[in-house]
Design a protein around this motif. Structure first.
Motif, PDB file in Angstrom:
ATOM      1  N   HIS A 158       1.510  12.140  14.445  1.00 44.32           N
ATOM      2  CA  HIS A 158       1.080  12.441  12.716  1.00 44.32           C
ATOM      3  C   HIS A 158       1.123  14.058  11.675  1.00 44.32           C
ATOM      4  O   HIS A 158       1.403  14.162  10.857  1.00 44.32           O
ATOM      5  CB  HIS A 158       0.405  11.180  12.115  1.00 44.32           C
ATOM      6  CG  HIS A 158      -1.228  11.874  12.640  1.00 44.32           C
ATOM      7  ND1 HIS A 158      -1.170  11.138  13.874  1.00 44.32           N
ATOM      8  CD2 HIS A 158      -2.223  12.634  12.565  1.00 44.32           C
ATOM      9  CE1 HIS A 158      -2.822  12.050  14.151  1.00 44.32           C
ATOM     10  NE2 HIS A 158      -2.837  12.601  12.857  1.00 44.32           N
ATOM     11  N   GLU A 193       0.611   6.158   8.327  1.00 42.27           N
ATOM     12  CA  GLU A 193       0.653   5.777   7.081  1.00 42.27           C
ATOM     13  C   GLU A 193       2.322   5.142   7.061  1.00 42.27           C
ATOM     14  O   GLU A 193       2.909   3.340   6.502  1.00 42.27           O
ATOM     15  CB  GLU A 193       0.482   5.853   5.739  1.00 42.27           C
ATOM     16  CG  GLU A 193       1.150   7.178   5.541  1.00 42.27           C
ATOM     17  CD  GLU A 193       1.536   8.891   5.859  1.00 42.27           C
ATOM     18  OE1 GLU A 193       2.571   8.917   5.573  1.00 42.27           O
ATOM     19  OE2 GLU A 193       1.436   8.825   7.143  1.00 42.27           O
ATOM     20  N   ASP A 194       3.350   5.107   7.606  1.00 43.10           N
ATOM     21  CA  ASP A 194       4.062   4.641   7.198  1.00 43.10           C
ATOM     22  C   ASP A 194       5.089   5.268   8.472  1.00 43.10           C
ATOM     23  O   ASP A 194       5.883   5.927   9.059  1.00 43.10           O
ATOM     24  CB  ASP A 194       5.229   6.128   6.532  1.00 43.10           C
ATOM     25  CG  ASP A 194       6.949   5.073   6.234  1.00 43.10           C
ATOM     26  OD1 ASP A 194       7.244   4.493   6.910  1.00 43.10           O
ATOM     27  OD2 ASP A 194       7.854   5.756   5.425  1.00 43.10           O
ATOM     28  N   ALA A 197       8.804   6.462   9.331  1.00 42.47           N
ATOM     29  CA  ALA A 197       8.762   7.650   8.676  1.00 42.47           C
ATOM     30  C   ALA A 197       8.754   8.427  10.158  1.00 42.47           C
ATOM     31  O   ALA A 197       9.457  10.026  10.222  1.00 42.47           O
ATOM     32  CB  ALA A 197       8.444   8.982   7.505  1.00 42.47           C
ATOM     33  N   PRO A 385       6.177  11.988   2.144  1.00 45.26           N
ATOM     34  CA  PRO A 385       6.967  12.055   2.795  1.00 45.26           C
ATOM     35  C   PRO A 385       7.341  13.549   3.131  1.00 45.26           C
ATOM     36  O   PRO A 385       7.321  14.271   1.055  1.00 45.26           O
ATOM     37  CB  PRO A 385       8.334  11.390   2.291  1.00 45.26           C
ATOM     38  CG  PRO A 385       7.974  11.275  -0.106  1.00 45.26           C
ATOM     39  CD  PRO A 385       6.587  10.838   0.546  1.00 45.26           C
TER      40      PRO A 385
END
Length: 823
Positions: A158, A193-194, A197, A385
């Motif tokens: 991340h 968080e995603d 992604a 994003p």
């Protein structure tokens, strides 16, 4: 072939080693073993959940027979310190089990002789960083070095996904996958968080990434530290809580005390040491310290010799520092993910709750800390994003690929499209980058220096093989923040101090700002010197030099706004609740859907306060743009101060209708004019030019000074603007400037969200919520021991002015004394 099913036993000697320690595989570790043959895996597991072991166990099992020759597993870390820590933690079990596995690390600190040996005789497991991996891929023998590679493990993925280092890494992964088609990718993280992604970032079709979720474990034991003294109305140091922090340090084995900036960490450490009457062993750790000093602190932490360590982001990531049983975050965290990462350093064990305390630096940050705490407990992580991969990094990758030997353009483009963020790269975009790497672009084609590639027999290659060394010496995407000297203009001008290059880049001619408690006017930027003239009788237009401070994320700002609009605030202390009740009685509360603007007189000046909650960079940019528009409209602005939450503008004439000031078209036009009139574009151009290879940071083996790099970049920028305004680097610079220092996109998002819905409240005095902005450092330019006392007295005066002494207040709103800033 799976190594075990469910929780079945590990083979010897692993089963014996685990049994001797009373350990067993966690479910997610077993699942990672069962799915070890998957082309790509992303493991999301809490801090202390054994992510590293889960990532390495399949490799250790494959290597236990001793039959594999050469490099088997590559581990990539965002931090050199983390790579060293993993090497230490991995080498112990390997030696204890007598496994025939050689483990080494390779970072910027590795000697050239050792690097050459590693290329000739690679270890089974190599621990490295994105920059070192890119360098290894630049050599002609890269296919031989990586021929036997089976797995690549990306730790703290991340953190890499949020920067250009991550873009550099995924491009390197595309090259590795072309060399070794069967390569398996593993990503490890505790704060995602995603997940979709990040999985797409790690691996693209045709082999999408599978996601393994571990049990998130218990909620952290996290709260706001109750201090003997209430937080001040402004400031960022947290010095009011020194005594309370020392009490916590005494009550715990090892305490990590995090700060958001290096300057704040240094000041807090100094104050903590002065108050440390028990002579407790306390250390400090941040990126500006020497490698030797950082290493000494790290080793002392491992040995359990320190009771407290004051630190910045240099200790954020997954390093296991032994006996840390408390984390303290001083100042609002700004990012929920960063807070989760930091509090995970305490009780670094699976299913053991992390213990953390938050210390808001001021009363407005108290609200933000409560909002962040709620987000942590709800496991609601923030993030944005990243969009398409930046083209300056793509240019560097093309140059790296050329160093390794001739290539076909179509084949390289196909590789690049498999990298997260670059899947939308068109042939025209790629050809733009390729032409730049080959010739420097239209305006620079006549210069031999930028003639780097040529096409022969359908393949691109280096025009001069000697250029490979120059390209290799300049690999990397980390741009050091230069500190610029501030001097009085004129020969032999007295030095006043230093400011960061990013701050200097936002200044226009005649802007006034504070340095060392003195008001100065910006006269110009001459190479690496900020020239100023004294203006002791003027108010600073830019009231405070923020330094390297984090901006609050959009998601956290929205949470703060929702918290402010609760009917009451049961999670806040009573002094904060009285303050907010008073704001609601005197004015309105800011909200997500409407833009609150307050106008009021104070000290015989007109003031306008705009509550945008768009982050510090965006609010600072908004202040610059609005004061410029006000000047053109004859409203005579005198200056402004900006925070994450609001911008307060001071002027001679009141703003009667703020709507026209906030027309997005006019703001965008003003932004373009502002960009053209200062050094933001030049500084942004310099960063992209260094990454893309137009400007060297290392020349003939010597690192160029910031002055030399800036001088070269400025000449190139002016040349391209004049002769090739559509040059690729200028287009990249424009894109970067909009989302970098000035964060104009956050202003656009704020205005789109509120859609022209403005609540303009005209008051007869300062509002309770605006009052703290008058106390931002720089509004009262005082030096010496009396500064804090003067700030406290000013706070009392402002809050007294904010209180209505007539009827109309809500019951229980409180008096000025009750909500004031008494120590």
């Amino acid at each position: 072939m799976p190594y075990l099913r469910g929780m079945s036993a590990l083979p010897p000697p692993f089963d014996t080693w685990f049994a001797e320690r009373g350990w067993h595989l966690h479910p997610h570790q077993a699942e990672m073993m069962d799915r070890a043959e998957a082309p790509a895996l992303l493991l999301i597991a809490p801090t202390g959940g054994g992510k590293t072991l889960a990532g390495f166990l399949p490799s250790l099992l494959e290597l236990r027979s001793g039959e594999h020759e050469g490099l088997h597993t590559l581990y990539v870390s965002p931090l050199k310190a983390l790579a060293s820590d993993i090497k230490r933690n991995l080498t112990g079990p390997v030696e204890q089990m007598g496994l025939p596995i050689r483990i080494e690390d390779r970072t910027g600190d590795t000697s050239s002789a050792r690097r050459r040996r590693q290329r000739a005789d690679p270890p089974h497991i190599l621990l490295t960083t994105p920059e070192s991996l890119a360098l290894m891929l630049s050599y002609e023998d890269a296919p031989r070095l990586f021929a036997g590679l089976k797995r690549i493990i990306v730790d703290e993925i991340h953190a890499l996904a949020e920067s250009k280092r991550g873009d550099q890494l995924v491009l390197a992964l595309s090259r590795l996958q072309a060399i070794v088609p069967g390569l398996r990718r593993v990503g490890l993280s505790a704060t995602v968080e995603d997940p979709g992604a990040i999985a797409g970032f790690l691996a693209r079709n045709p082999d999408p990434c599978e996601i393994v979720h571990a049990d998130p474990g218990p909620d952290p034991d996290i709260s706001i530290l109750q201090t003997a003294v209430s937080p001040p109305w402004a400031g960022a140091g947290g010095s009011y809580a020194i005594a309370d922090v020392l009490e916590q340090v005494r009550a715990h084995k090892t305490t990590l005390i995090f700060h958001n900036t290096r300057a704040q960490a240094e000041i807090f450490f100094h104050n903590l040491w002065l108050a440390n009457e028990d002579a407790l062993p306390i250390g400090i750790h941040h990126g500006s310290l020497s490698r030797e000093q950082r290493s000494r602190v790290e080793q002392a932490m491992v040995r359990g010799e320190l009771r407290a360590i004051v630190a910045t982001g240099s200790l954020d990531l997954g390093i296991d520092w032994g006996n840390v049983d408390l984390v303290i975050q001083v100042g609002a965290p700004k990012h929920v993910k960063r807070l989760v990462q930091r509090i995970g350093r305490a009780n670094h064990r699976y299913n053991a709750p992390s213990k953390a305390l938050l210390i808001p630096a001021n009363r407005f940050e108290l609200v933000e800390c409560v909002a962040a705490l709620e987000a942590v407990l709800e496991r609601d992580l923030d993030g944005a994003p990243r969009g398409d991969g930046p083209r300056d990094v793509l240019c560097q990758h093309i140059a790296i690929r050329a160093c390794a030997g001739p290539f076909e353009a179509a084949e390289l483009l196909a590789e690049i499209r498999t990298a997260g963020g670059y899947e939308n790269t068109t042939r025209a975009m790629f050809d733009d980058c390729l032409d730049f790497v080959a010739t420097g672009g239209y305006a620079l084609k006549a210069y031999d220096r930028w003639q780097r590639l040529l096409e022969r027999d359908g393949k691109w290659q280096l025009r001069d093989p000697r250029a490979a060394q120059r390209i290799r010496m300049n690999i990397g995407t980390i741009i050091d923040s230069e500190m610029l000297k501030v001097r009085l203009k004129g020969r032999g001008g007295a030095p006043l101090g230093e400011v960061e290059e990013g701050f200097a880049a936002t200044l226009n001619k005649d802007d006034t700002f504070l340095i060392g408690g003195k008001v100065v006017r910006y006269e110009g930027l001459r190479e690496m010197i900020v020239e100023v003239s004294p203006r002791p009788n003027r108010q600073p237009r830019i009231a405070t030099y923020a330094g390297m401070k984090f901006g609050m994320t959009t998601q956290l700002a929205s949470r703060v706004s929702r918290l402010l609009n609760q009917p009451d605030w049961p999670d806040l202390p009573e002094h904060a609740r009285r303050w907010l009740r008073l704001q609601r009685a005197r004015s309105l509360m800011p909200s997500d859907e409407r833009l609150l603007i307050e106008s009021f007189p104070h000290d015989q000046r007109a003031h306008t306060c705009i509550y945008g909650f768009a982050g510090r960079n965006a609010m600072q940019t908004l202040g610059l743009l609005l004061t410029a528009r006000m000047e053109r409209l004859g409203l005579h602005p005198l200056g402004f101060v900006a925070t994450d939450y609001a911008v307060l503008i001071t002027g001679l004439d009141p703003v009667e209708d703020p709507g026209p000031l906030l027309e997005i078209g006019d703001l965008r036009e003003g932004f373009e004019t502002w960009l053209a009139g200062n050094a933001v574009m030049k500084r942004t151009f310099k960063s992209s030019a260094l990454i893309a290879g137009l400007v060297d940071r290392v020349h003939q083996g010597q690192r160029r000074s910031g002055k030399q790099a800036t001088f070269s970049a400025d000449i190139l920028y002016d040349t391209l603007r004049r002769y090739d305004p559509e040059h690729l680097l200028l287009r990249i610079t424009r894109e970067e400037a909009f989302k970098g220092l000035v964060d104009f996109s956050r202003i656009e998002e704020m205005l789109a969200r509120t859609a022209g819905r403005i609540d303009h409240v005209v008051l007869d005095r300062v509002s309770p919520m605006a009052a703290p902005l008058f106390l931002e450092r720089g509004r009262v330019p005082v030096e010496g021991a009396g500064a804090e006392r003067l700030l406290a007295e000013e706070a009392q005066r402002l809050m007294a002015a904010a209180v209505l002494e007539t009827a109309g207040l809500e019951p229980g709103a409180g008096t000025a004394e009750e909500i004031g800033a008494k120590p």
